[in-house]
Scaffold this motif. Structure first.
Motif: not given
Length: 86
Positions: A27-29, A50-59, A80-86
């Motif tokens: 739904a967020v692509q 319910k929560s969000l984790r933001r990170y940069a490529t390579g972190d 943003i380059v990628k959005l996934t659940c998990g």
């Protein structure tokens, strides 16, 4: 006794699709390519997570899996380059 033996039998693994019922990455692509600073909160709302984790490529990230978390990966330019659940 048979009930006790059945309770100890290995259970099939839960598929990631079933486990991620609290987060919908499909739904967020439409947010791919958008600035992460401006759109991450909206992506969280739209995904239902319910929560969000933001990170940069390579972190470096922990390997924990949370079905109710939206992961937002951004490039060095902050987009943003990628959005996934998990």
């Amino acid at each position: 006794m048979l009930l006790l033996v059945a309770a100890c039998a290995p259970q099939p693994p839960v598929a990631r699709e079933q486990a991620s019922a609290g987060c919908n990455a499909e739904a967020v692509q439409q947010f791919v390519g958008q600035p992460a600073d401006a759109t991450a909160a909206e992506a969280l709302r739209v995904s239902g997570a319910k929560s969000l984790r933001r990170y940069a490529t390579g972190d470096v990230l922990t390997m924990d899996y949370r079905a109710d978390r939206l992961d937002v990966e951004s490039a060095a330019n902050g987009r943003i380059v990628k959005l996934t659940c998990g």
